[in-house]
Design an enzyme around this catalytic site. Structure first.
Site, PDB file in Angstrom:
ATOM      1  CG  HIS A   2     -49.495 -10.931 -12.223  1.00 60.50           C
ATOM      2  ND1 HIS A   2     -49.162 -12.267 -12.163  1.00 60.50           N
ATOM      3  CD2 HIS A   2     -50.376 -10.715 -11.211  1.00 60.50           C
ATOM      4  CE1 HIS A   2     -49.819 -12.843 -11.164  1.00 60.50           C
ATOM      5  NE2 HIS A   2     -50.559 -11.928 -10.566  1.00 60.50           N
ATOM      6  CB  SER A  43     -24.050   0.435 -26.195  1.00 64.17           C
ATOM      7  OG  SER A  43     -23.961  -0.088 -27.508  1.00 64.17           O
TER       8      SER A  43
END
Length: 450
Positions: free
Chosen positions: A155, A278
Site C-alpha cells: 500500500h 527535462s
C-alpha cells in the site's frame, strides 16, 4: 509519409524493432499470401487436383518481388475486396495457364487468416526469444542481489524487510510462466485455415480435409479440427498472452519509476552524460525510458481487448470484426517487442543504490519489524494481546518520531517478557528477511536451464 508512431522515422524504434516491423510489413504479408497459394497448389497437386506443371510454376512465381504493389493497392480501392486484386495480380504473374489454378477451392478468409497466423508464428518466435532473454537477465540480477536487504512495501508504505533479489526473482518467475503460456498456446492459435465458402470444404469434395492437412503441413502450421472462420478464440488467446506479458514488463517499468523517486532513490535506469530529463530543469534525471515502456504496455493491453469483441461473430462469416485483427495484432506484437527491447537495456544496466537502500531500511526507526516484535511478545501474551501492545507502542513511536526500542523499553508489558539483548536482535531488520534467499534459489533452480 508516416502517420503513426510505429511507422514514424523519428519514433519507430521507441515503439518497436525493425525485426518485428518486418514481420508485419506489406511485403511480408504479400509473401505470406502467395506462400499460402503455393502450398495450396502443392497440396492439391499431390492429390491429383491441380496439374503438376501448374503447381510447380505457381511455386516458382510465389515471390512478393514479382507483384506490382501499386496495382494491388489501387485494386483494393476499386474492388472494395481485401484479396481479389492480389489474386488477379498473382494470376498475371503466373500466366493464364497456371494462374487459372490459383486459389482453387479456397475462400478469401482462408488465405487472409492463414497469412495472419504466419505473421503470428514469426512474431511468436521473436516474443518467445525476448521473454527468454528477460528471464535470463532477471535470474542474474536476482542472484546478484539475493542478500541485499531492503524495505518491502505494501500500500505504498514500509511493510517488512525483503531482499532486492527476492523482488527480481518474482519478475523472473513471471517470465518463466509466460514461456509456458506461449508454448502451450501454439497448438491452439498457430493453426492454418482452409475451409471454403461457408467452412464446409464442399468445393474440394471428399478430398477437402486431406488438402487442408497437407497445405497446413507444408506451411509448418497445425491442422484445425474444425473451421474457425467465426471462431476467433485462438487469436483472443494469443492477444491475451501478449497483454499478460505486457503487464509484467509494464509492472517492472512502474517499479523502477517509483523506486527512482527522489525520496526513495533505490533503483535507477542507466544514466550517461547527455541524457536529458527535462528541457527546463537541468537537474532532472527522469525515468524517461521506463515511462515510455509503461505507456507502450498500456497501449498493448488496451488494443488486446479488441480480440474479445472479435469473438462475437455472426453465422458463418462476419468481416466487420474480422478486420480488426489486421490492426490490433500487428500493433500489440510490435509494441510489446519494443517495450521488451527497452526493458532488456534497463535490466542490463540498472543502477542499484545499495547505500540508499540500506538507509531506507532503517528509515522507520524500528517500525519495519513490528511484526517480529509482536510475534516474539505473542509467545508470552498471545498473538492478539501482543498485537494490541505493539500497536500502541508503534503509534506512539510514529507520532513522537522516536525509536521504537525507546518506546518499548518504557512498557513493562514488554520488558518483563523480553530482555534488551533479545529486543536488539528482534529489532534488526537485516535479521527478518524470511525465506527470500531460498525463494530466489528456487526460482533460479526452476528456470536457469531455459
Amino acid at each position: 509519409m508516416a502517420s503513426f508512431v510505429i511507422d514514424s522515422k523519428m519514433f519507430c524504434n521507441q515503439y518497436g524493432t525493425p525485426e518485428m516491423r518486418a514481420v508485419f510489413s506489406d511485403e511480408q504479408l504479400v509473401q505470406n499470401w502467395v506462400d499460402c497459394w503455393a502450398a495450396l497448389a502443392e497440396a492439391e497437386e499431390s492429390l491429383g487436383i491441380v496439374p503438376e506443371e501448374a503447381a510447380k510454376h505457381i511455386r516458382e512465381c510465389a515471390k512478393w518481388e514479382n507483384m506490382d504493389m501499386d496495382s494491388i493497392r489501387e485494386g483494393f480501392v476499386t474492388t472494395s475486396h481485401p484479396l481479389m486484386p492480389q489474386i488477379r495480380e498473382f494470376e498475371r504473374v503466373c500466366g493464364k495457364k497456371a494462374g487459372g489454378w490459383i486459389h482453387w477451392g479456397a475462400t478469401t478468409q482462408d488465405i487472409m487468416d492463414t497469412a495472419v497466423v504466419m505473421q503470428i508464428r514469426d512474431a511468436h518466435k521473436i516474443i518467445t526469444d525476448q521473454v527468454k532473454a528477460l528471464l535470463r537477465i532477471c535470474l542474474e540480477r536476482a542472484k546478484e542481489n539475493k542478500n541485499v536487504a531492503m524495505a518491502g512495501r505494501t500500500h505504498g508504505q514500509h511493510a517488512v524487510p525483503i531482499t532486492l533479489g527476492y523482488k527480481i526473482a518474482i519478475w523472473a518467475d513471471e517470465f518463466g510462466r509466460h514461456l509456458e503460456r506461449l508454448e502451450e498456446g501454439e497448438s491452439r492459435y498457430l493453426t492454418g485455415q482452409l475451409a471454403g465458402a461457408a467452412g464446409t470444404l464442399a468445393s474440394l469434395g471428399e478430398q477437402g480435409l486431406e488438402v487442408q492437412d497437407r497445405m497446413c503441413r507444408i506451411l509448418g502450421l497445425h491442422t484445425p479440427v474444425s473451421t474457425w472462420h467465426v471462431a476467433r478464440d485462438g487469436f483472443a488467446e494469443f492477444a491475451s498472452t501478449v497483454a499478460i506479458i505486457a503487464g509484467t514488463v509494464g509492472k517492472i517499468a512502474n517499479e523502477f519509476i517509483n523506486l527512482e523517486r527522489t525520496e526513495i532513490c533505490e533503483l535507477e535506469e542507466s544514466f550517461s552524460m547527455g541524457k536529458v530529463g527535462s528541457s527546463t530543469m537541468p537537474h532532472k534525471r527522469n525515468p524517461m525510458v521506463c515511462e515510455n515502456i509503461l505507456a507502450t504496455c498500456r497501449i498493448v493491453q488496451a488494443n488486446a481487448v479488441l480480440s474479445y469483441g472479435a469473438m462475437i461473430q455472426e453465422h458463418e462469416r462476419d468481416m466487420s470484426f474480422w478486420q480488426t485483427e489486421w490492426s490490433y495484432i500487428p500493433q500489440i506484437c510490435i509494441m510489446l517487442d519494443g517495450a521488451m527491447s527497452m526493458m532488456k537495456e534497463i535490466l542490463n544496466s540498472m543502477i542499484v543504490r545499495k547505500e540508499q537502500i540500506h538507509k531506507n531500511l532503517y528509515m522507520t526507526r524500528g517500525l519495519i519489524v513490528s511484526e517480529r516484535v509482536m510475534l516474539t511478545l505473542g509467545q508470552y501474551l498471545g498473538r492478539q494481546d501482543a498485537h494490541d501492545v505493539i500497536y500502541e507502542a508503534t503509534m506512539k513511536a510514529f507520532e513522537e518520531d522516536r525509536m521504537l526500542k525507546e518506546v518499548l523499553k518504557e512498557d513493562e508489558r514488554v520488558t518483563s517478557k523480553i530482555s534488551e539483548e533479545v529486543l536488539d536482535e528482534v529489532l534488526e531488520p537485516m535479521n527478518y528477511t524470511g525465506c527470500c534467499h531460498k525463494m530466489v534459489d528456487r526460482v533460479v533452480a526452476k528456470w536457469e536451464s531455459i
